[in-house]
Design a protein around this motif. Structure first.
Motif, mmCIF file in Angstrom:
data_model
loop_
_atom_site.group_PDB
_atom_site.id
_atom_site.type_symbol
_atom_site.label_atom_id
_atom_site.label_comp_id
_atom_site.label_asym_id
_atom_site.label_seq_id
_atom_site.Cartn_x
_atom_site.Cartn_y
_atom_site.Cartn_z
ATOM 1 N N LYS A 167 0.843 -1.282 -0.137
ATOM 2 C CA LYS A 167 -0.088 -0.146 0.007
ATOM 3 C C LYS A 167 0.841 1.222 0.025
ATOM 4 O O LYS A 167 1.865 1.209 0.808
ATOM 5 C CB LYS A 167 -0.932 0.049 1.169
ATOM 6 N N HIS A 168 0.542 2.256 -0.630
ATOM 7 C CA HIS A 168 1.266 3.432 -0.825
ATOM 8 C C HIS A 168 0.394 4.614 -0.680
ATOM 9 O O HIS A 168 -0.943 4.543 -0.936
ATOM 10 C CB HIS A 168 2.037 3.588 -2.243
ATOM 11 N N GLY A 169 0.632 5.819 -0.071
ATOM 12 C CA GLY A 169 -0.162 6.858 0.055
ATOM 13 C C GLY A 169 -1.023 7.025 1.326
ATOM 14 O O GLY A 169 -0.580 6.546 2.337
ATOM 15 N N ALA A 170 -2.330 7.450 1.142
ATOM 16 C CA ALA A 170 -3.457 7.678 2.127
ATOM 17 C C ALA A 170 -3.696 6.206 2.981
ATOM 18 O O ALA A 170 -4.138 6.021 3.952
ATOM 19 C CB ALA A 170 -4.618 8.210 1.912
ATOM 20 N N ASP A 171 -3.692 4.929 2.152
ATOM 21 C CA ASP A 171 -4.060 3.698 2.442
ATOM 22 C C ASP A 171 -3.115 3.034 3.245
ATOM 23 O O ASP A 171 -3.285 2.152 4.133
ATOM 24 C CB ASP A 171 -4.355 2.708 1.350
ATOM 25 N N ASP A 177 -0.632 2.118 6.272
ATOM 26 C CA ASP A 177 -0.704 2.366 7.936
ATOM 27 C C ASP A 177 0.898 2.267 8.238
ATOM 28 O O ASP A 177 1.470 1.323 8.308
ATOM 29 C CB ASP A 177 -1.298 1.072 8.489
ATOM 30 N N HIS A 178 1.003 3.656 9.148
ATOM 31 C CA HIS A 178 2.450 3.585 9.401
ATOM 32 C C HIS A 178 2.485 3.997 10.735
ATOM 33 O O HIS A 178 1.649 4.439 11.421
ATOM 34 C CB HIS A 178 3.042 4.963 8.631
#
Length: 62
Positions: free
Chosen positions: A31-35, A37-38
């Motif tokens: 997943k990259h961007g707003a999706d 989870d960091h």
């Protein structure tokens, strides 16, 4: 040849059963961007191992 097909079918059925019982499994890949989870930076820093303490002078002279 039928043994290979039977083995594949059994293995595929077992894999689907395990994945269906696993709960919330995301099979969509990276997943990259707003999706994405960091973890917050503070949590990452807190989980890092603590640096080794300096060796006391009395222990170093032995």
């Amino acid at each position: 040849m039928w043994k290979i097909a039977l083995g594949f079918a059994v293995f595929a059925g077992l894999a689907l059963f395990i994945l269906s019982k696993g709960g919330d499994i995301d099979m969509s890949g990276e997943k990259h961007g707003a999706d994405a989870d960091h973890a917050p930076a503070a949590a990452v820093a807190a989980s890092a191992p603590a640096p080794l303490a300096a060796v006391p002078a009395s222990a170093a002279s032995k």
